[in-house]
Scaffold this motif. Sequence first.
Motif, PDB file in Angstrom:
ATOM      1  N   SER A  74       0.820  -1.214   0.000  1.00 51.95           N
ATOM      2  CA  SER A  74       0.000   0.000   0.000  1.00 51.95           C
ATOM      3  C   SER A  74       0.850   1.258   0.000  1.00 51.95           C
ATOM      4  O   SER A  74       0.499   2.246  -0.613  1.00 51.95           O
ATOM      5  CB  SER A  74      -0.918   0.034   1.229  1.00 51.95           C
ATOM      6  OG  SER A  74      -1.938  -0.902   1.093  1.00 51.95           O
ATOM      7  N   ARG A 123       2.341   2.543  -3.490  1.00 49.47           N
ATOM      8  CA  ARG A 123       1.440   3.143  -4.472  1.00 49.47           C
ATOM      9  C   ARG A 123       1.191   4.594  -4.096  1.00 49.47           C
ATOM     10  O   ARG A 123       1.384   4.978  -2.948  1.00 49.47           O
ATOM     11  CB  ARG A 123       0.137   2.365  -4.510  1.00 49.47           C
ATOM     12  CG  ARG A 123       0.342   0.949  -5.026  1.00 49.47           C
ATOM     13  CD  ARG A 123      -0.985   0.260  -5.260  1.00 49.47           C
ATOM     14  NE  ARG A 123      -0.760  -1.094  -5.697  1.00 49.47           N
ATOM     15  CZ  ARG A 123      -0.785  -2.155  -4.901  1.00 49.47           C
ATOM     16  NH1 ARG A 123      -1.031  -2.012  -3.629  1.00 49.47           N
ATOM     17  NH2 ARG A 123      -0.570  -3.348  -5.377  1.00 49.47           N
ATOM     18  N   ALA A 175      -3.134   3.746   0.120  1.00 47.88           N
ATOM     19  CA  ALA A 175      -3.370   3.787  -1.322  1.00 47.88           C
ATOM     20  C   ALA A 175      -4.877   3.618  -1.520  1.00 47.88           C
ATOM     21  O   ALA A 175      -5.618   3.353  -0.567  1.00 47.88           O
ATOM     22  CB  ALA A 175      -2.598   2.670  -2.016  1.00 47.88           C
TER      23      ALA A 175
END
Length: 75
Positions: A6, A9, A51
Motif C-alpha cells: 500500500s 502506491r 493507497a
Amino acid sequence: MTRTASTLRPPISARQVQLLQMARRAVSLDEGRYRLLLRNVGGVESSKHLANRGFESCMAVLEDLGFAGRVNGRG
C-alpha cells in the motif's frame, strides 16, 4: 515503519483523508480503534500512507459500522 504494498502506491488525496476522518467520527470510532482499522484493514500506520485499495477497504468497514456513505456521491 515497515513499507507495505500500500505504501508503494500513490497515497490517497487530502479529500479522501477528510472523508475517512468524517466517517470515523460519524461511527464514533476512537483513536485506538481507528489505528487498528488502518493497520489491520489498510495495512498502514497512518491514513497519509493509504493507497486507494486500502482506502476503499477501510471505507467499506466504516460503512458496515454505520457510516451513511459518501456525501452527494463525491469522495
